[in-house]
Write a protein that holds these residues in place. Sequence first.
Motif, PDB file in Angstrom:
ATOM      1  N   VAL A  20       0.800  -1.090  -0.064  1.00  0.00           N
ATOM      2  CA  VAL A  20       0.044  -0.103  -0.048  1.00  0.00           C
ATOM      3  C   VAL A  20       0.847   1.149   0.097  1.00  0.00           C
ATOM      4  N   LEU A  21       0.711   2.124  -0.930  1.00  0.00           N
ATOM      5  CA  LEU A  21       1.236   3.362  -1.191  1.00  0.00           C
ATOM      6  C   LEU A  21       0.287   4.413  -0.405  1.00  0.00           C
ATOM      7  N   HIS A  22       0.768   5.028   0.585  1.00  0.00           N
ATOM      8  CA  HIS A  22      -0.252   5.858   1.460  1.00  0.00           C
ATOM      9  C   HIS A  22       0.549   7.319   0.933  1.00  0.00           C
ATOM     10  N   ASN A  23      -0.734   8.250   1.069  1.00  0.00           N
ATOM     11  CA  ASN A  23      -0.047   9.853   0.623  1.00  0.00           C
ATOM     12  C   ASN A  23       0.372   9.936  -0.349  1.00  0.00           C
ATOM     13  N   ALA A  24       0.053   9.462  -1.503  1.00  0.00           N
ATOM     14  CA  ALA A  24       0.456   9.706  -2.830  1.00  0.00           C
ATOM     15  C   ALA A  24      -0.247  10.942  -3.262  1.00  0.00           C
ATOM     16  N   ARG A  25       0.642  11.681  -4.265  1.00  0.00           N
ATOM     17  CA  ARG A  25      -0.113  12.704  -4.960  1.00  0.00           C
ATOM     18  C   ARG A  25      -0.290  12.103  -6.348  1.00  0.00           C
ATOM     19  N   LEU A  26      -1.464  11.431  -6.558  1.00  0.00           N
ATOM     20  CA  LEU A  26      -1.792  10.473  -7.826  1.00  0.00           C
ATOM     21  C   LEU A  26      -2.033  11.364  -8.949  1.00  0.00           C
ATOM     22  N   VAL A  27      -1.054  10.964 -10.185  1.00  0.00           N
ATOM     23  CA  VAL A  27      -1.270  11.728 -11.343  1.00  0.00           C
ATOM     24  C   VAL A  27      -2.245  10.842 -12.257  1.00  0.00           C
ATOM     25  N   ALA A  37      -4.025  10.330  -2.603  1.00  0.00           N
ATOM     26  CA  ALA A  37      -4.778   8.969  -2.669  1.00  0.00           C
ATOM     27  C   ALA A  37      -3.854   7.814  -1.980  1.00  0.00           C
ATOM     28  N   ASP A  38      -4.430   6.922  -1.590  1.00  0.00           N
ATOM     29  CA  ASP A  38      -3.691   5.835  -1.389  1.00  0.00           C
ATOM     30  C   ASP A  38      -3.947   4.647  -2.193  1.00  0.00           C
ATOM     31  N   VAL A  39      -3.004   3.959  -2.566  1.00  0.00           N
ATOM     32  CA  VAL A  39      -3.027   2.914  -3.638  1.00  0.00           C
ATOM     33  C   VAL A  39      -2.641   1.783  -3.280  1.00  0.00           C
ATOM     34  N   ALA A  40      -3.298   0.724  -3.452  1.00  0.00           N
ATOM     35  CA  ALA A  40      -3.370  -0.842  -2.938  1.00  0.00           C
ATOM     36  C   ALA A  40      -2.996  -1.609  -4.349  1.00  0.00           C
ATOM     37  N   ILE A  41      -1.831  -2.498  -4.078  1.00  0.00           N
ATOM     38  CA  ILE A  41      -1.515  -3.262  -4.963  1.00  0.00           C
ATOM     39  C   ILE A  41      -1.469  -4.687  -4.557  1.00  0.00           C
ATOM     40  N   VAL A  42      -1.884  -5.656  -5.471  1.00  0.00           N
ATOM     41  CA  VAL A  42      -1.906  -7.000  -5.291  1.00  0.00           C
ATOM     42  C   VAL A  42      -1.511  -8.008  -6.377  1.00  0.00           C
ATOM     43  N   ASP A  43      -0.631  -8.829  -6.325  1.00  0.00           N
ATOM     44  CA  ASP A  43      -0.059  -9.571  -7.274  1.00  0.00           C
ATOM     45  C   ASP A  43       0.201  -8.902  -8.788  1.00  0.00           C
ATOM     46  N   GLY A  44       0.925  -7.571  -8.584  1.00  0.00           N
ATOM     47  CA  GLY A  44       1.357  -6.784  -9.430  1.00  0.00           C
ATOM     48  C   GLY A  44       0.549  -6.125 -10.077  1.00  0.00           C
ATOM     49  N   VAL A  45      -0.760  -6.059  -9.525  1.00  0.00           N
ATOM     50  CA  VAL A  45      -1.836  -5.307 -10.148  1.00  0.00           C
ATOM     51  C   VAL A  45      -2.376  -4.252  -9.350  1.00  0.00           C
ATOM     52  N   ILE A  46      -2.774  -3.075  -9.690  1.00  0.00           N
ATOM     53  CA  ILE A  46      -3.520  -2.226  -8.792  1.00  0.00           C
ATOM     54  C   ILE A  46      -4.772  -2.455  -8.582  1.00  0.00           C
ATOM     55  N   ALA A  64       3.283  -4.875   2.892  1.00  0.00           N
ATOM     56  CA  ALA A  64       4.255  -3.644   3.186  1.00  0.00           C
ATOM     57  C   ALA A  64       3.392  -2.470   2.816  1.00  0.00           C
ATOM     58  N   GLU A  65       4.002  -1.419   3.493  1.00  0.00           N
ATOM     59  CA  GLU A  65       3.201  -0.096   3.279  1.00  0.00           C
ATOM     60  C   GLU A  65       4.176   0.930   3.312  1.00  0.00           C
ATOM     61  N   ARG A  66       3.980   2.139   2.477  1.00  0.00           N
ATOM     62  CA  ARG A  66       4.840   3.184   2.567  1.00  0.00           C
ATOM     63  C   ARG A  66       4.187   4.459   2.441  1.00  0.00           C
ATOM     64  N   ASP A  67       4.760   5.354   3.123  1.00  0.00           N
ATOM     65  CA  ASP A  67       4.110   6.789   3.335  1.00  0.00           C
ATOM     66  C   ASP A  67       4.896   7.352   2.328  1.00  0.00           C
ATOM     67  N   LEU A  68       4.171   7.923   1.323  1.00  0.00           N
ATOM     68  CA  LEU A  68       4.857   8.697   0.200  1.00  0.00           C
ATOM     69  C   LEU A  68       4.948  10.265   0.716  1.00  0.00           C
ATOM     70  N   GLN A  69       4.379  10.546   1.699  1.00  0.00           N
ATOM     71  CA  GLN A  69       4.571  11.848   2.275  1.00  0.00           C
ATOM     72  C   GLN A  69       4.136  12.737   1.210  1.00  0.00           C
ATOM     73  N   GLY A  70       3.294  12.584   0.229  1.00  0.00           N
ATOM     74  CA  GLY A  70       2.632  13.941  -0.760  1.00  0.00           C
ATOM     75  C   GLY A  70       3.617  13.775  -1.760  1.00  0.00           C
ATOM     76  N   LYS A  71       4.271  12.879  -2.170  1.00  0.00           N
ATOM     77  CA  LYS A  71       5.385  12.824  -3.358  1.00  0.00           C
ATOM     78  C   LYS A  71       4.275  12.220  -4.556  1.00  0.00           C
ATOM     79  N   TRP A  72       4.450  12.693  -5.656  1.00  0.00           N
ATOM     80  CA  TRP A  72       3.683  12.402  -7.050  1.00  0.00           C
ATOM     81  C   TRP A  72       3.937  10.844  -7.164  1.00  0.00           C
ATOM     82  N   LEU A  73       2.697  10.329  -7.662  1.00  0.00           N
ATOM     83  CA  LEU A  73       2.889   9.017  -8.139  1.00  0.00           C
ATOM     84  C   LEU A  73       2.222   9.071  -9.610  1.00  0.00           C
TER      85      LEU A  73
END
Lengths: 582, 582
Positions: A20-27, A37-46, A64-73
């Motif tokens: 899970v990528l938390h705190n993304a700035r989703l493009v 936004a938060d993005v969840a991934i399983v088996d290589g797929v969103i 696994a979880e990662r806080d992107l701290q507002g970085k662009w994704l």
Amino acid sequence: MEILQKRIKVARGELPADLVLHNARLVNVCSGECYPADVAIVDGVIAGTIVQGDTSVPPYRGKAERDLQGKWLAPALIDGHMHIESTMLILSEFARLVVPRGVTTVILDPHEFANVMGVDGIRYVLESGRGLPLTSYVTLSSCVPASEFESPYRPLFVDDLAPFLADERVLGLAEMMNIPGVLCGDEQVLAKIQATLQQGLVVDGHAPGIYGQNLCAYAAAGMMSDHECTTPDEARERLRLGMWLMIREGSAARNLEALLPVIKELHPPRAFFVTDDRDPQDLTTRGHIDSIVRQAIAYGLDPLEAIRLASYNTAQYFRLYNRGAIVPGFVADMVVLDDLSTFQVESVYKDGVLVAAEGALVTAIPAQATTMSAQMEKSIHIGNISLEEIRIPGQPGLIEVIGIEPGQITTLRLHEEAPYDHGEIIADPTRDLLKLVVIERHHASKRIGSGLVKGFGLTRGAIASSVAHDAHNIVIAGASDDDILRAAHVLQEMGGGFVCVVDGSVRAAVPLPIGGLVSPLPAAELVQQLHTLDAVASELGCTLAHPCMTLSFLSLSVIPSLKLTDQGLIDVETFTRIPLQR
Amino acid sequence: MEILQKRIKVARGELPADLVLHNARLVNVCSGECYPADVAIVDGVIAGTIVQGDTSVPPYRGKAERDLQGKWLAPALIDGHMHIESTMLILSEFARLVVPRGVTTVILDPHEFANVMGVDGIRYVLESGRGLPLTSYVTLSSCVPASEFESPYRPLFVDDLAPFLADERVLGLAEMMNIPGVLCGDEQVLAKIQATLQQGLVVDGHAPGIYGQNLCAYAAAGMMSDHECTTPDEARERLRLGMWLMIREGSAARNLEALLPVIKELHPPRAFFVTDDRDPQDLTTRGHIDSIVRQAIAYGLDPLEAIRLASYNTAQYFRLYNRGAIVPGFVADMVVLDDLSTFQVESVYKDGVLVAAEGALVTAIPAQATTMSAQMEKSIHIGNISLEEIRIPGQPGLIEVIGIEPGQITTLRLHEEAPYDHGEIIADPTRDLLKLVVIERHHASKRIGSGLVKGFGLTRGAIASSVAHDAHNIVIAGASDDDILRAAHVLQEMGGGFVCVVDGSVRAAVPLPIGGLVSPLPAAELVQQLHTLDAVASELGCTLAHPCMTLSFLSLSVIPSLKLTDQGLIDVETFTRIPLQR
């Protein structure tokens, strides 16, 4: 079925995601917005993306979880048309270079490998792309040989290409350069196009300088794109005819700045970025598709649209329906950006796995990806050539001379007083007239074309290349027949590449043993070798920045004006073979 | 091969075109521009378009030529999702109505025919679309039955649908309404989705009121679109998840005005127009997709974008790569417009042939397109029902009553004191309580559901319908058991339709003998019959504008709150069968 059921459970928050990528700035290239936004991934797929601040459901949890701290994704980038051979790198080394820059998918036209190895060349590119943190697809090289005046390993007919069309990594037919063949309705040409269309695949165009009714005919015959536009008018005309605009920004051919105004005016759905040909120096300095995105933004294009032109649009053209965007069900190829407007890549995810960070791969390249067949390493076959065989019998008087235009792949057709000695035309470095020899190298047929070239400035020795578009026979320019011959034989021993020989000894060499086109070395080492070669040539008086690059286009019989192949001098304006001397 | 060679020659001006349209004002949805141009057509396909004023080549010549005198030429329109059954017209009569309005392609979900005839219903729709000046494609009805509480002719499983997936006129799986099935990972549901995706086809969604993680799961499982959005927030969420927005503007459900602001803000590539359900009255007055284009422009959308949402975008979603634009190689389906901003259709070209002008077809409908199988005309099988069989045994006290909400397909769950007589629940028109009976009509099983309904206002007689979503059993509302029974038997004799019976005699009838759903008559005659029926019902005290329409949704067990099927009363909130009386 189980995969889909698991994906559904993860999307609903009933099972933990792989990541899970938390705190993304989703493009978001689908909706045309950027938002947290938060993005969840399983088996290589969103599996899911949830707008931040939606407190109606608990946030996604992952192994696994990662806080992107507002970085662009943003979606990772796709190159819609390129020749891996131009990079002179094997795919694994190319991946090492471009994946950290955010490129995770490339569409390769193995045109040069197909010229030197036939279908085995296509197979090699497909095989060597397996297991990498870079997805590679292939479009089938449509025009081998490029013209009847070139001698590749062997011609590729529709029956050679057709079996590849069912391969799921084959996306279509590559740049259809045989425009006269299309326009006159040549059956072999149309058969290739029809076989591709019947498989539901795309046909890439290649239409420099074609317009009006001829361009209509070219499009109506099935060509869906063009990467040879250089002016806004050409770009507009192609878009109006429904063709997809491949905006090319290569190392030599650079069309982005000229074409961008059309994108900014029309925002056409049918446009995307390609590199076509990027050389290793350029790749290591400017970059790859990432550099085009950066440049487009610098020229004033909205960053989101620039990224869309390098991801979603490309995927749409190639009918890759689950790539090029960060939305549920799509392949989780993503880049984390420190800064959007400069496209500063912080890290790269491929199939949902972190593969690059801080400019370097953080995943291993599998060993089998770097192995290659002996066949690929033994592709230069000229036999034993004698001095007699490269003599040019002649007489005093005017002769045809290929005139180099620095920085161009076009040449001039010059007429000079022949340097002459005892019944023979010879080099005369004092007048910058070098001897140019092309030796057929696939079947040791000893078919040799020879003539004179002006513009290298070389005062001694010879330089030789087994990269010689498009048939990739051996091409050598030299001041001395002995050095020319030595260079040819050295190339054969090396398995191909570039070499500079003076007074019988090798002064610099760039081995390209894979098909005589590509090096097994990492990019940095290869660039160093190329640099040395250029420096040595310069010491010998050469006035060209990259003499081997220039050399490698002197036998390309479809680019004006005067070229030399193993079949002799070709007047590209009239498309006829002409004598050196009348 | 010959076709392609001829097309190339025509495009180059070497052969005359079949048709040349000069002086068009071309609406180019690929480049996003309108400009003056000439268009050449051969074998039903656009060969070339040349911008007017290009004097470098002689203008196109054709066997037929027409000077459009500056009139607009736009791609003909596509309806991306509709049920032909809602029009109550056979496809040939539907074509007669909509082709002159500029619609030349429709994607049909034969959901109602599939409910009444199984796979034969799908086959009928495919067959009856042949030879018309209207191209019809099919998406396979995914949810037959709509729920376990409905009794269609027979359920459709993945093995029933799979053989159709290879049909070139089948574009995908139609609206996946079984959201619980998707979200719980039901194997039969996922198998239908996977079989469709494996064939490279699309899966249409149907996701009313779904959002957040559930919507992510729905999208991640393969659903690519939704036509059930009613608010801008819902539309935005779907676009953000990569789903295509089908903007529906039907006769009852009208979402254009609400959703258009999202289009005007984001200009998303993934949006297009659909009608879903349009009734014959609406079709003959407002129109079809043309009316949506007109309305969108009136709401301030750029006309070119409005047309793109009704042509190019729809084709892109359905992977119809050569439809939806006037560019070389595309099917020559085009409309000539007297005026762009009001979408005033002057004439229509289908496959390059003039098929409609001044609001009427100018081409013949082939006879075979209007014939249908005896099977389709003998679809009502209830047998001989006795009065005893529609009796409702009961006792005094509260009972469940279906409450009609005028203009809605949702109902209220009411509780009323039972009208009671000698051990029997009966109708009581003085309290607007009619008896409602649903008779299984596919297999004469004599399975009958009965209850009471409030809101018709009918004081005498009975009205009956064989259109009764989604299983299309016979539904009858009446003040008298005799008339209810008579109406049911009359419907059986007619082969289905609507009927109004008073005191044993038929006062109005709308025969819909094809599957009990569709009339063989021209639209105008059908509309007249419907008008008469409504007028008669009104004379009998009915307060609903279209009582048979209301009737036809009272057995749809997936729309809240209280419904009646042949299996009895269904509480849609809890999705359980409930007794009439506790």
